[in-house]
Design an enzyme around this catalytic site. Structure first.
Site, mmCIF file in Angstrom:
data_model
loop_
_atom_site.group_PDB
_atom_site.id
_atom_site.type_symbol
_atom_site.label_atom_id
_atom_site.label_comp_id
_atom_site.label_asym_id
_atom_site.label_seq_id
_atom_site.Cartn_x
_atom_site.Cartn_y
_atom_site.Cartn_z
ATOM 1 N N ASN A 1 -62.761 10.465 14.961
ATOM 2 C CA ASN A 1 -61.802 9.399 15.223
ATOM 3 C C ASN A 1 -61.358 9.484 16.678
ATOM 4 O O ASN A 1 -61.242 10.577 17.244
ATOM 5 C CB ASN A 1 -60.581 9.546 14.313
ATOM 6 C CG ASN A 1 -59.628 8.370 14.419
ATOM 7 O OD1 ASN A 1 -60.043 7.232 14.643
ATOM 8 N ND2 ASN A 1 -58.346 8.625 14.245
ATOM 9 N N HIS B 1 -58.205 8.505 19.268
ATOM 10 C CA HIS B 1 -56.759 8.273 19.140
ATOM 11 C C HIS B 1 -56.168 8.039 20.524
ATOM 12 O O HIS B 1 -56.472 8.794 21.462
ATOM 13 C CB HIS B 1 -56.068 9.465 18.483
ATOM 14 C CG HIS B 1 -54.605 9.243 18.278
ATOM 15 N ND1 HIS B 1 -54.119 8.389 17.307
ATOM 16 C CD2 HIS B 1 -53.518 9.735 18.931
ATOM 17 C CE1 HIS B 1 -52.788 8.374 17.374
ATOM 18 N NE2 HIS B 1 -52.409 9.174 18.348
ATOM 19 N N SER C 1 -57.811 10.973 22.886
ATOM 20 C CA SER C 1 -58.406 12.131 22.225
ATOM 21 C C SER C 1 -59.515 11.696 21.289
ATOM 22 O O SER C 1 -59.483 10.592 20.737
ATOM 23 C CB SER C 1 -57.345 12.889 21.405
ATOM 24 O OG SER C 1 -56.239 13.273 22.193
ATOM 25 N N ASP D 1 -54.103 12.569 12.158
ATOM 26 C CA ASP D 1 -54.435 12.955 13.527
ATOM 27 C C ASP D 1 -54.185 14.439 13.776
ATOM 28 O O ASP D 1 -53.719 14.850 14.844
ATOM 29 C CB ASP D 1 -53.625 12.106 14.531
ATOM 30 C CG ASP D 1 -53.930 10.629 14.395
ATOM 31 O OD1 ASP D 1 -55.097 10.284 14.174
ATOM 32 O OD2 ASP D 1 -52.996 9.813 14.505
#
Length: 208
Positions: A104, A106, A133, A142
């Protein structure tokens, strides 16, 4: 070459950038499918490029919906699953099917400003810099292992949209770099303490 499934929820600008990089051979990967939780620009971009798509609209309970999403992803037998602006949390069971090959991006310098409003929260905090990130998704919000990140300065007159646009530019570079490093072995996902075996439709599901 890595086989990627990308999950999106919105306009899909980061996905579109990654698609261009893969098509140009600048990232050694092929996007084999794009999925979403709603009809959106990212799905339209994928369909226009001839990439298989699927939409699995969210409905409660989250666990059952997550299982349906994971089943549809696994049917494509990807090497890596990328959440690119995917705004729904997958259940821990669904995450475990792909972890650590589930990434993912972020828009913050984690662990600072986790959650869905990282850009807004950074501006509200009055800090002078935030960041971007790329992480391995785990069952938290996260909280997974950080694979790459970079600082992004906040300008005095920044709006949320202006700041987010600058962060996206960094996110795209970081994601491309991480995928390339995974493909060439520079990043070994197993080094992050997780047994990796993508769930295939023809193999039993294993808890991780």
């Amino acid at each position: 070459m890595l086989r990627l499934v990308v999950l999106v929820s919105g306009s899909g600008t980061n996905f579109a950038d990654l698609l261009q990089r893969t098509k140009a051979g600048r990232v050694p990967a092929e996007i084999i499918a794009v999925g979403a939780d709603r009809a959106c620009g990212g799905i339209e971009t994928a369909a226009a490029a001839g990439i298989p798509t699927f939409v699995e609209p969210f409905s409660a309970p989250r666990e059952a919906w997550s299982r349906r999403v994971a089943d549809r992803v696994a049917a494509f037998e990807p090497d890596l699953v990328v959440l690119s602006g995917f705004m729904r949390l997958l259940s821990p069971e669904a995450v475990a099917r792909f972890e650590p090959a589930l990434l993912n991006t972020h828009p913050a310098f984690l662990p600072e400003f986790p959650g869905a409003h990282g850009v807004r929260d950074a501006l509200a905090a009055g800090v002078t810099e935030t960041g971007a990130s790329v992480i391995i998704v785990d069952s938290g919000v996260d909280t997974g292992p950080i694979l790459a990140q970079q600082r992004v300065p906040i300008e005095p007159d920044d709006s949320p949209d202006a700041l987010h646009d600058r962060i996206k530019l960094v996110e795209r570079e970081l994601l491309a770099s991480v995928i390339t490093d995974i493909a060439d072995g520079t990043i070994d996902l197993a080094d992050h303490g997780l047994e990796h075996r993508l769930d295939r439709p023809d193999t039993p599901r294993t808890a991780q």
